[in-house]
Design a protein around this motif. Structure first.
Motif, PDB file in Angstrom:
ATOM      1  N   LEU A   1       0.954  -1.290  -0.084  1.00  0.00           N
ATOM      2  CA  LEU A   1      -0.048  -0.260  -0.047  1.00  0.00           C
ATOM      3  C   LEU A   1       0.831   1.378   0.017  1.00  0.00           C
ATOM      4  CD1 LEU A   1      -2.743  -1.161   2.502  1.00  0.00           C
ATOM      5  CD2 LEU A   1      -2.827  -1.123   0.128  1.00  0.00           C
ATOM      6  N   PRO A   2       0.299   2.421  -0.538  1.00  0.00           N
ATOM      7  CA  PRO A   2       1.194   3.482  -0.572  1.00  0.00           C
ATOM      8  C   PRO A   2       1.797   3.983   0.674  1.00  0.00           C
ATOM      9  CG  PRO A   2      -0.974   4.015  -1.598  1.00  0.00           C
ATOM     10  CD  PRO A   2      -0.888   2.647  -1.322  1.00  0.00           C
ATOM     11  N   ALA A   3       0.840   3.895   1.672  1.00  0.00           N
ATOM     12  CA  ALA A   3       1.119   4.334   3.034  1.00  0.00           C
ATOM     13  C   ALA A   3       2.416   3.562   3.726  1.00  0.00           C
ATOM     14  CB  ALA A   3      -0.111   4.350   3.989  1.00  0.00           C
ATOM     15  N   GLU A   4       2.783   2.438   3.301  1.00  0.00           N
ATOM     16  CA  GLU A   4       3.777   1.546   3.612  1.00  0.00           C
ATOM     17  C   GLU A   4       5.106   2.586   3.220  1.00  0.00           C
ATOM     18  OE1 GLU A   4       3.491  -2.557   3.314  1.00  0.00           O
ATOM     19  OE2 GLU A   4       1.350  -2.395   2.665  1.00  0.00           O
ATOM     20  N   LEU A   5       5.279   3.176   2.400  1.00  0.00           N
ATOM     21  CA  LEU A   5       6.160   3.707   1.971  1.00  0.00           C
ATOM     22  C   LEU A   5       6.931   4.589   3.069  1.00  0.00           C
ATOM     23  CD1 LEU A   5       8.357   4.440  -0.280  1.00  0.00           C
ATOM     24  CD2 LEU A   5       6.949   6.558  -0.974  1.00  0.00           C
ATOM     25  N   LEU A   6       5.994   5.300   3.796  1.00  0.00           N
ATOM     26  CA  LEU A   6       6.493   5.972   4.921  1.00  0.00           C
ATOM     27  C   LEU A   6       7.127   5.548   6.044  1.00  0.00           C
ATOM     28  CD1 LEU A   6       3.118   8.318   5.007  1.00  0.00           C
ATOM     29  CD2 LEU A   6       5.324   8.719   3.382  1.00  0.00           C
TER      30      LEU A   6
ATOM     31  N   PRO B   1      11.041   2.557   3.216  1.00  0.00           N
ATOM     32  CA  PRO B   1      11.286   2.678   1.728  1.00  0.00           C
ATOM     33  C   PRO B   1      11.845   1.456   1.151  1.00  0.00           C
ATOM     34  CG  PRO B   1      11.730   5.080   2.720  1.00  0.00           C
ATOM     35  CD  PRO B   1      11.490   4.008   3.657  1.00  0.00           C
ATOM     36  N   GLY B   2      12.968   0.925   1.866  1.00  0.00           N
ATOM     37  CA  GLY B   2      13.658  -0.048   1.071  1.00  0.00           C
ATOM     38  C   GLY B   2      12.721  -1.394   1.204  1.00  0.00           C
ATOM     39  N   ALA B   3      11.897  -1.678   2.189  1.00  0.00           N
ATOM     40  CA  ALA B   3      11.051  -2.856   2.236  1.00  0.00           C
ATOM     41  C   ALA B   3      10.005  -2.576   1.174  1.00  0.00           C
ATOM     42  CB  ALA B   3      10.502  -2.978   3.600  1.00  0.00           C
ATOM     43  N   PHE B   4       9.417  -1.356   1.198  1.00  0.00           N
ATOM     44  CA  PHE B   4       8.292  -0.965   0.106  1.00  0.00           C
ATOM     45  C   PHE B   4       8.825  -1.330  -1.376  1.00  0.00           C
ATOM     46  CE2 PHE B   4       6.284   1.829  -2.860  1.00  0.00           C
ATOM     47  CZ  PHE B   4       5.125   1.837  -2.343  1.00  0.00           C
ATOM     48  N   PHE B   5       9.823  -0.975  -1.753  1.00  0.00           N
ATOM     49  CA  PHE B   5      10.368  -1.028  -3.235  1.00  0.00           C
ATOM     50  C   PHE B   5      10.675  -2.517  -3.570  1.00  0.00           C
ATOM     51  CE2 PHE B   5      10.753   3.741  -2.753  1.00  0.00           C
ATOM     52  CZ  PHE B   5      10.076   3.923  -3.694  1.00  0.00           C
ATOM     53  N   ARG B   6      11.121  -3.074  -2.391  1.00  0.00           N
ATOM     54  CA  ARG B   6      11.608  -4.356  -2.745  1.00  0.00           C
ATOM     55  C   ARG B   6      10.282  -5.332  -3.141  1.00  0.00           C
ATOM     56  NH1 ARG B   6      15.411  -3.389   1.116  1.00  0.00           N
ATOM     57  NH2 ARG B   6      14.307  -4.172   3.043  1.00  0.00           N
ATOM     58  N   ARG B   7       9.487  -4.868  -2.224  1.00  0.00           N
ATOM     59  CA  ARG B   7       8.007  -5.673  -2.364  1.00  0.00           C
ATOM     60  C   ARG B   7       7.250  -5.163  -3.691  1.00  0.00           C
ATOM     61  NH1 ARG B   7       3.776  -5.152   2.183  1.00  0.00           N
ATOM     62  NH2 ARG B   7       2.510  -6.304   0.639  1.00  0.00           N
ATOM     63  N   LEU B   8       7.753  -3.949  -4.053  1.00  0.00           N
ATOM     64  CA  LEU B   8       6.811  -3.549  -5.277  1.00  0.00           C
ATOM     65  C   LEU B   8       7.796  -4.172  -6.627  1.00  0.00           C
ATOM     66  CD1 LEU B   8       5.253  -1.481  -6.714  1.00  0.00           C
ATOM     67  CD2 LEU B   8       6.991   0.172  -6.667  1.00  0.00           C
ATOM     68  N   ALA B   9       9.105  -4.294  -6.368  1.00  0.00           N
ATOM     69  CA  ALA B   9       9.903  -5.139  -7.324  1.00  0.00           C
ATOM     70  C   ALA B   9       9.432  -6.563  -7.645  1.00  0.00           C
ATOM     71  CB  ALA B   9      11.094  -4.998  -7.170  1.00  0.00           C
ATOM     72  N   ALA B  10       8.650  -7.101  -6.758  1.00  0.00           N
ATOM     73  CA  ALA B  10       8.332  -8.695  -6.634  1.00  0.00           C
ATOM     74  C   ALA B  10       6.874  -8.451  -7.293  1.00  0.00           C
ATOM     75  CB  ALA B  10       8.590  -9.145  -5.585  1.00  0.00           C
ATOM     76  N   SER B  11       6.179  -7.469  -7.434  1.00  0.00           N
ATOM     77  CA  SER B  11       4.932  -7.426  -7.838  1.00  0.00           C
ATOM     78  C   SER B  11       4.728  -7.305  -9.398  1.00  0.00           C
ATOM     79  CB  SER B  11       4.023  -6.108  -7.345  1.00  0.00           C
ATOM     80  OG  SER B  11       4.671  -5.202  -7.389  1.00  0.00           O
TER      81      SER B  11
ATOM     82  N   THR C   1       5.349   7.885  -4.080  1.00  0.00           N
ATOM     83  CA  THR C   1       5.825   9.243  -3.360  1.00  0.00           C
ATOM     84  C   THR C   1       4.812  10.079  -3.116  1.00  0.00           C
ATOM     85  OG1 THR C   1       6.572  10.414  -5.337  1.00  0.00           O
ATOM     86  CG2 THR C   1       8.097   8.660  -4.538  1.00  0.00           C
ATOM     87  N   PHE C   2       3.697  10.361  -3.551  1.00  0.00           N
ATOM     88  CA  PHE C   2       2.719  11.190  -3.489  1.00  0.00           C
ATOM     89  C   PHE C   2       2.080  11.023  -2.100  1.00  0.00           C
ATOM     90  CE2 PHE C   2       3.328  12.650  -7.766  1.00  0.00           C
ATOM     91  CZ  PHE C   2       2.577  14.025  -7.667  1.00  0.00           C
ATOM     92  N   ALA C   3       2.326   9.666  -1.425  1.00  0.00           N
ATOM     93  CA  ALA C   3       1.787   9.338  -0.166  1.00  0.00           C
ATOM     94  C   ALA C   3       2.222  10.464   1.001  1.00  0.00           C
ATOM     95  CB  ALA C   3       1.983   8.161   0.326  1.00  0.00           C
ATOM     96  N   LEU C   4       3.506  11.070   0.567  1.00  0.00           N
ATOM     97  CA  LEU C   4       4.033  11.993   1.455  1.00  0.00           C
ATOM     98  C   LEU C   4       3.205  13.215   1.616  1.00  0.00           C
ATOM     99  CD1 LEU C   4       7.562  12.186   0.480  1.00  0.00           C
ATOM    100  CD2 LEU C   4       6.982  11.171   2.276  1.00  0.00           C
TER     101      LEU C   4
END
Length: 225
Positions: A18-23, A26-36, A117-120
């Motif tokens: 979820l976008p809120a998880e970026l906050l 970031p590292g874990a967020f983008f690793r999960r995104l890369a696997a999706s 990043t717009f979740a910021l």
């Protein structure tokens, strides 16, 4: 004849975060995104929410100038102020996604990276909206007798632009935009594995989007000087 074993099916793609998880990380967020599975429209919701709130912030900051000097407008002017920043925010996202794609390539998934990043922005805009509602507005200059409505509007916008809240809003919005690029670089590094492509995906839209952010505040930025 010996039966040939079928290869095992590939594992299903990881569910995108979820976008809120970026906050939170970031590292874990983008690793999960890369696997999706790639989906360009995945994070358009944070963009839409930020666009609406950005319009609300600007409309509230300049609300005291509406109708001065007999210019009229009322609700229509407020709606125009909201829509102007809403449009610029969505257009800015289009620049980020398009120019980021040119820099980072298909593997960079710029639409998703920048969309996340717009979740910021919504928490920042909500804070500014609350402050604009609870803090007293700036003192506007008294219009001179017989002054043109446009001159009265300009003087009032300069006064609003020089107020503390307007200065804070401009500075915080610029800092939040820069933070988006920092997060985007992290995402591009994870997705492409190339520092050069990550840097290109980050720097290519940097200047146009910063200029567009300043344009969104328009008269308020002019009032700072």
């Amino acid at each position: 004849m010996a039966r040939r074993d079928r290869p095992p099916p590939p594992p299903p793609p990881t569910e995108a975060p979820l976008p809120a998880e970026l906050l939170a990380g970031p590292g874990a967020f983008f690793r999960r995104l890369a696997a999706s599975e790639p989906r360009a429209w995945r994070y358009v919701a944070p963009v839409g929410l930020a666009a609406v709130l950005a319009g609300g912030v600007y409309a509230l900051l300049v609300r005291s100038t509406v109708g001065l000097g007999g210019s009229g407008g009322g609700l229509l002017v407020h709606a125009t102020n909201v829509f102007g920043n809403l449009f610029l925010t969505v257009f800015g996202y289009g620049l980020l996604a398009g120019l980021g794609f040119l820099g980072a390539g298909r593997e960079g998934r710029a639409a998703e990276v920048y969309g996340a990043t717009f979740a910021l922005l919504p928490p920042l805009y909500l804070l500014l909206i609350v402050l604009s509602l609870v803090l007293p507005g700036p003192e506007l200059p008294a219009p001179a007798a017989g002054a043109d409505a446009l001159d009265v509007q300009r003087a009032a916008l300069r006064a609003v632009g020089q107020s503390g809240l307007s200065r804070v809003a401009v500075v915080l919005t610029l800092l939040a935009t820069l933070a988006q690029f920092v997060l985007a670089y992290r995402g591009f590094r994870e997705l492409t594995g190339s520092p050069r492509r990550a840097l290109l995906g980050t720097l290519t839209p940097l200047v146009p989007v910063l200029i567009l952010t300043l344009i969104g505040f328009g008269p308020l930025v002019a009032g700072l000087f």
